[in-house]
Design a protein around this motif. Structure first.
Motif, mmCIF file in Angstrom:
data_model
loop_
_atom_site.group_PDB
_atom_site.id
_atom_site.type_symbol
_atom_site.label_atom_id
_atom_site.label_comp_id
_atom_site.label_asym_id
_atom_site.label_seq_id
_atom_site.Cartn_x
_atom_site.Cartn_y
_atom_site.Cartn_z
ATOM 1 N N CYS A 102 0.865 -1.178 0.000
ATOM 2 C CA CYS A 102 0.000 0.000 0.000
ATOM 3 C C CYS A 102 0.900 1.225 0.000
ATOM 4 O O CYS A 102 1.840 1.309 0.796
ATOM 5 C CB CYS A 102 -0.882 -0.028 1.248
ATOM 6 S SG CYS A 102 -1.732 1.510 1.643
ATOM 7 N N LEU A 103 0.632 2.185 -0.863
ATOM 8 C CA LEU A 103 1.501 3.361 -0.943
ATOM 9 C C LEU A 103 1.466 4.167 0.353
ATOM 10 O O LEU A 103 2.468 4.794 0.722
ATOM 11 C CB LEU A 103 1.104 4.237 -2.134
ATOM 12 C CG LEU A 103 2.038 5.416 -2.424
ATOM 13 C CD1 LEU A 103 3.464 4.946 -2.698
ATOM 14 C CD2 LEU A 103 1.518 6.239 -3.595
ATOM 15 N N VAL A 104 0.340 4.153 1.056
ATOM 16 C CA VAL A 104 0.280 4.852 2.344
ATOM 17 C C VAL A 104 1.211 4.177 3.346
ATOM 18 O O VAL A 104 1.990 4.834 4.039
ATOM 19 C CB VAL A 104 -1.161 4.901 2.881
ATOM 20 C CG1 VAL A 104 -1.198 5.566 4.249
ATOM 21 C CG2 VAL A 104 -2.076 5.637 1.914
ATOM 22 N N VAL A 105 1.134 2.857 3.426
ATOM 23 C CA VAL A 105 2.013 2.112 4.332
ATOM 24 C C VAL A 105 3.468 2.294 3.919
ATOM 25 O O VAL A 105 4.348 2.517 4.763
ATOM 26 C CB VAL A 105 1.639 0.616 4.349
ATOM 27 C CG1 VAL A 105 2.646 -0.185 5.192
ATOM 28 C CG2 VAL A 105 0.236 0.428 4.901
ATOM 29 N N ASN A 106 3.730 2.208 2.625
ATOM 30 C CA ASN A 106 5.096 2.381 2.139
ATOM 31 C C ASN A 106 5.636 3.760 2.524
ATOM 32 O O ASN A 106 6.797 3.908 2.919
ATOM 33 C CB ASN A 106 5.146 2.227 0.615
ATOM 34 C CG ASN A 106 4.729 0.836 0.157
ATOM 35 O OD1 ASN A 106 4.582 -0.078 0.963
ATOM 36 N ND2 ASN A 106 4.510 0.689 -1.137
ATOM 37 N N THR A 107 4.785 4.774 2.395
ATOM 38 C CA THR A 107 5.176 6.137 2.752
ATOM 39 C C THR A 107 5.429 6.240 4.256
ATOM 40 O O THR A 107 6.378 6.900 4.700
ATOM 41 C CB THR A 107 4.081 7.137 2.326
ATOM 42 O OG1 THR A 107 3.900 7.048 0.904
ATOM 43 C CG2 THR A 107 4.466 8.564 2.694
ATOM 44 N N ALA A 108 4.577 5.593 5.040
ATOM 45 C CA ALA A 108 4.743 5.613 6.500
ATOM 46 C C ALA A 108 6.081 5.016 6.906
ATOM 47 O O ALA A 108 6.757 5.520 7.812
ATOM 48 C CB ALA A 108 3.601 4.853 7.166
ATOM 49 N N VAL A 109 6.476 3.949 6.239
ATOM 50 C CA VAL A 109 7.719 3.265 6.586
ATOM 51 C C VAL A 109 8.943 4.018 6.078
ATOM 52 O O VAL A 109 9.907 4.225 6.810
ATOM 53 C CB VAL A 109 7.712 1.823 6.023
ATOM 54 C CG1 VAL A 109 9.069 1.157 6.208
ATOM 55 C CG2 VAL A 109 6.616 1.004 6.705
ATOM 56 N N HIS A 113 10.887 10.965 8.840
ATOM 57 C CA HIS A 113 11.733 12.155 8.721
ATOM 58 C C HIS A 113 11.141 13.224 7.803
ATOM 59 O O HIS A 113 11.824 14.158 7.398
ATOM 60 C CB HIS A 113 13.136 11.769 8.221
ATOM 61 C CG HIS A 113 13.124 10.945 6.969
ATOM 62 N ND1 HIS A 113 12.972 11.500 5.725
ATOM 63 C CD2 HIS A 113 13.228 9.605 6.778
ATOM 64 C CE1 HIS A 113 12.994 10.540 4.804
ATOM 65 N NE2 HIS A 113 13.148 9.384 5.420
ATOM 66 N N ASP A 114 9.849 13.098 7.481
ATOM 67 C CA ASP A 114 9.183 14.083 6.637
ATOM 68 C C ASP A 114 7.856 14.441 7.309
ATOM 69 O O ASP A 114 6.892 13.677 7.245
ATOM 70 C CB ASP A 114 8.945 13.499 5.236
ATOM 71 C CG ASP A 114 8.418 14.536 4.245
ATOM 72 O OD1 ASP A 114 7.491 15.288 4.618
ATOM 73 O OD2 ASP A 114 8.910 14.578 3.104
ATOM 74 N N GLU A 115 7.809 15.614 7.939
ATOM 75 C CA GLU A 115 6.644 15.982 8.735
ATOM 76 C C GLU A 115 5.373 16.094 7.902
ATOM 77 O O GLU A 115 4.291 15.699 8.349
ATOM 78 C CB GLU A 115 6.902 17.298 9.471
ATOM 79 C CG GLU A 115 7.935 17.188 10.577
ATOM 80 C CD GLU A 115 8.083 18.478 11.362
ATOM 81 O OE1 GLU A 115 7.287 19.424 11.113
ATOM 82 O OE2 GLU A 115 8.987 18.552 12.208
ATOM 83 N N GLU A 116 5.482 16.621 6.702
ATOM 84 C CA GLU A 116 4.282 16.775 5.876
ATOM 85 C C GLU A 116 3.694 15.430 5.501
ATOM 86 O O GLU A 116 2.481 15.216 5.599
ATOM 87 C CB GLU A 116 4.589 17.578 4.616
ATOM 88 C CG GLU A 116 3.348 17.768 3.739
ATOM 89 C CD GLU A 116 3.592 18.647 2.531
ATOM 90 O OE1 GLU A 116 2.658 18.809 1.738
ATOM 91 O OE2 GLU A 116 4.717 19.151 2.375
ATOM 92 N N LEU A 117 4.553 14.506 5.087
ATOM 93 C CA LEU A 117 4.051 13.184 4.728
ATOM 94 C C LEU A 117 3.571 12.431 5.964
ATOM 95 O O LEU A 117 2.602 11.671 5.891
ATOM 96 C CB LEU A 117 5.120 12.398 3.975
ATOM 97 C CG LEU A 117 5.239 12.808 2.504
ATOM 98 C CD1 LEU A 117 6.516 12.281 1.880
ATOM 99 C CD2 LEU A 117 4.018 12.336 1.703
ATOM 100 N N ALA A 118 4.204 12.649 7.099
ATOM 101 C CA ALA A 118 3.720 12.036 8.335
ATOM 102 C C ALA A 118 2.307 12.508 8.635
ATOM 103 O O ALA A 118 1.442 11.717 9.047
ATOM 104 C CB ALA A 118 4.657 12.364 9.492
#
Length: 199
Positions: A103-110, A115-120
């Protein structure tokens, strides 16, 4: 007079999303994007900004095309069969994810959220939405007598969110599909459900 773009930005964004989804952010270079999208580096910058800006757009596109949690869980009739189908769908998709994209959301979370506040924040907002949608559905289920009054809809929603995202994460590896099926079955037992799809 500005020169007309010689490519479809929407199609390019779709291709970028698919590449980021498959390879991740760090492993995707601008050269990879140029080759995969079939457009020049200058056109990418002019249309989308840099690589990070393109990733943010691709992330939003992924959410637009993702699972319609509200549509799946807000229909008329019994609620828990829809929840069961959702859990089984996640398990089945994870088991048959031949490209191990997850999942791109999970991938982004990991990969990026630590280290990226906006994506967090974007990941947290997505999970808050899924959690709230599940909690609302489970509250209706309790009101309809499908769940025991002692069950806490929010706690169950958080549990299911973690199960669903965990299925996607584990499915990224070369895992035995039985691991995913058994996880789904155990999650459904918490709700008093069996692991067979609704009719």
């Amino acid at each position: 007079m500005a020169r007309t773009k010689e490519f479809d930005p929407d199609e390019a964004l779709q291709k970028a999303m698919e590449l980021f989804w498959r390879r991740g952010y760090e492993a995707t270079s601008m050269s990879d994007l140029v080759e995969h999208l079939g457009i020049g580096r200058a056109s990418i910058y002019a249309t989308f900004g840099g690589k990070r800006e393109l990733y943010l757009r691709a992330y939003d596109r992924y959410l637009e095309q993702g699972v319609d949690f509200e549509g799946l869980l807000s229909g008329p009739g019994p609620v828990l069969p829809a929840v069961r189908d959702l859990v089984l769908r996640f398990a089945d998709e994870a088991a048959h994810d031949a490209d191990h994209r997850g999942c791109l959301v999970v991938n982004t979370a990991v990969e990026l959220a630590p280290h990226d506040e906006e994506l967090a924040r974007r990941v947290a907002a997505n999970w808050d939405f899924v959690e709230a949608t599940l909690a609302a559905a489970l509250t209706r289920a309790r009101e309809r007598g499908e769940l025991d009054d002692s069950q806490d809809p929010m706690a169950l929603a958080r549990f299911l969110l973690t199960v669903l995202q965990g299925l996607r994460l584990v499915g990224k590896g070369a895992t035995d599909p039985a691991r995913l099926r058994d996880t789904a079955t155990q999650a459904l037992r918490v709700l008093g459900l069996t692991g067979s799809p609704a009719g």
